[in-house]
Scaffold this active site. Sequence first.
Site, PDB file in Angstrom:
ATOM      1  N   SER A 140       0.836  -1.197   0.000  1.00 16.92           N
ATOM      2  CA  SER A 140       0.000   0.000   0.000  1.00 16.92           C
ATOM      3  C   SER A 140       0.880   1.259   0.000  1.00 16.92           C
ATOM      4  O   SER A 140       1.664   1.439  -0.937  1.00 16.92           O
ATOM      5  CB  SER A 140      -0.938  -0.042   1.213  1.00 16.92           C
ATOM      6  OG  SER A 140      -2.024   0.820   1.039  1.00 16.92           O
ATOM      7  N   ASP A 294      -8.516  -6.451  -4.580  1.00 18.30           N
ATOM      8  CA  ASP A 294      -8.259  -5.101  -4.062  1.00 18.30           C
ATOM      9  C   ASP A 294      -9.168  -4.095  -4.775  1.00 18.30           C
ATOM     10  O   ASP A 294      -9.161  -4.005  -5.989  1.00 18.30           O
ATOM     11  CB  ASP A 294      -6.773  -4.762  -4.296  1.00 18.30           C
ATOM     12  CG  ASP A 294      -6.296  -3.567  -3.493  1.00 18.30           C
ATOM     13  OD1 ASP A 294      -7.052  -2.587  -3.358  1.00 18.30           O
ATOM     14  OD2 ASP A 294      -5.158  -3.615  -3.000  1.00 18.30           O
ATOM     15  N   HIS A 323      -7.803  -5.479  -0.127  1.00 15.37           N
ATOM     16  CA  HIS A 323      -6.561  -4.761   0.152  1.00 15.37           C
ATOM     17  C   HIS A 323      -5.945  -5.216   1.479  1.00 15.37           C
ATOM     18  O   HIS A 323      -4.730  -5.348   1.605  1.00 15.37           O
ATOM     19  CB  HIS A 323      -6.840  -3.260   0.195  1.00 15.37           C
ATOM     20  CG  HIS A 323      -5.622  -2.411   0.291  1.00 15.37           C
ATOM     21  ND1 HIS A 323      -4.755  -2.234  -0.769  1.00 15.37           N
ATOM     22  CD2 HIS A 323      -5.093  -1.702   1.312  1.00 15.37           C
ATOM     23  CE1 HIS A 323      -3.763  -1.449  -0.389  1.00 15.37           C
ATOM     24  NE2 HIS A 323      -3.942  -1.109   0.863  1.00 15.37           N
TER      25      HIS A 323
END
Lengths: 348, 348
Positions: A140, A294, A323
Amino acid sequence: MSYPYYNQDLHGPYETHNIGTLTLEEGGALRDCHLAYATFGKLNKAKSNAVLITTWYSGTSKIMEQAYVGAGRALDPAKYFIIIVNQIGNGLSTSPHNAAYPANGADFPKVTIGDDVRAQHQLLTEKFGIERLALVMGGSMGAQQTYEWAVRYPDMVERAAPIAGTAKITDHDVLYNQSLCEAITSDPAFKGGRYANGTDVAEGLKRHARIWGVMGWSTEFYQQRRFEALGMVSAQDFIDSFMGGYFGLMDPNDLLCMAWKWRHADVTRHTGGDLKAALKRITAKTFVMPIDTDMFFPPADCRREQKLIKGSELRVIKSVDGHFALLGADPGYVPQIDGHLRELLAKQ
Amino acid sequence: MSYPYYNQDLHGPYETHNIGTLTLEEGGALRDCHLAYATFGKLNKAKSNAVLITTWYSGTSKIMEQAYVGAGRALDPAKYFIIIVNQIGNGLSTSPHNAAYPANGADFPKVTIGDDVRAQHQLLTEKFGIERLALVMGGSMGAQQTYEWAVRYPDMVERAAPIAGTAKITDHDVLYNQSLCEAITSDPAFKGGRYANGTDVAEGLKRHARIWGVMGWSTEFYQQRRFEALGMVSAQDFIDSFMGGYFGLMDPNDLLCMAWKWRHADVTRHTGGDLKAALKRITAKTFVMPIDTDMFFPPADCRREQKLIKGSELRVIKSVDGHFALLGADPGYVPQIDGHLRELLAKQ
């Protein structure tokens, strides 16, 4: 402000290193900028076994250790010297809530991913004398830092593993990020960041947690009631107790500092907006690893960039956790990550 | 309150029919409940060519006409008698902003999808003497109404085409819906629904529009800059001008009335929570039509229900416009919908 969250008991052991004054890309500076970091294993004499792990939005070195480092894992301290550096603004490194007057709280300056990476570079070189990293990896916002490392210091990064993130922020991601921020800043108790205590902004933090609940996992996560494996009895309980409980202890200005950084992540700052030229700078052996479910760093957005990185490979991770598969709570996630990392680390 | 939005100029021509007092499933009643509706074509003598089109969240009969009805289309007024009924709360039918004291505004009672369908049933039977519908179709909340029709009045519904919606709300959808509502209700100007004018709640409506921007389209929609085809120059312009401009004219209590209804849509109210038993009641020839990039009514959620409907078929629509492909702005959408509807209508 005192927080029961940002401390050694919950996130340690970690050490801190003062890098002095960090000049910021957007103007201004962070004085007495300190980075909190944790290390595992030993740096070998050739200094060739260093691995840098970066952190995501709200994450600290602790979760990265728990989810990615361990004996028998791809990132095994018996083999590698692993340094996990907490990003600026995450509450352990210099952050709005712990900075000194007058650059604290609502007056904390804007920090970029590039600032973080330059600070980390200073830590690695001046504290450990590291000149080459066997691997930089992160998920991320950690992927954003990984890309920034590979583009900014191509000669220093031997291998790169950006997981569930992009090198340049997308329009969709900006909107998502703005919705998260607005959930907090719209709370009258936020007072433009000049609240007395972070918990005053409880309503805003709850809304922020709910939006994370919508976008952070996947629709299948809820259909399969995966939240039960996390000890929650219903989706509502999951949002209130797990998601709300997680973010509710954090400092709103800290979260907004990271959110701003996330929203402005863009390696094309190095090349006048040219993504192709920026990614062409990468010489690291790179595995781009999106997660198939995601909702805001989807595989298609990652693939688009991966195609521009010479010799790179796309390794899509399968998980119903969306995610947040990054957390490693899906038992199927860890073997996939470790398999890919082992293969990448074996590449000469 | 006066609104420049809810009128014949923008949404007409439409007619209204007063169905009297509508007793509500959640308790209470709507007095002088009127339904706004538009018709196209002529009802044949056998009354066998009636098609009911329902409306989605914030949608009116006008968009349904523009996107789904026309000469040469599957739903051709030369062949079918098409009735588009505006859902309760959408601003044209009885809604918080136009209801009479004391059941107006913040005091408007909770309305369910079942209430809407019973009201529509009364309109069709008492106004037009219709006892059988060749087709019921609708998208999103319109799909929720379509499912409710097929489960509640199985003998009356010959064919059903629920597009981009489910028969029972999902946990994930509840969270998304709550985030939308909180964006509005968190605005101090909302005052618990007791604002002087809807435009007072501009900030909340803007946040609500942005969250729709995150979940209503798709990540590919933004990557491909599809917003340019809608006359917008950037994602920011798209959110401010297109999404914000659209929702900014609406009444917050009207939106929240529909949102509550959406969040509680559940055909298993008929069968004590048993989804299998509820969907088993359906005798209509049914095409379940999710949109492949839909972020909150994804194909997997629709397929799960479709498998429980005897003789039904799953027809996945392909579009990069996500949930909002429903608007018909993607030129590739219309031929797919019309193809499936033609095939469904030809089924005997």
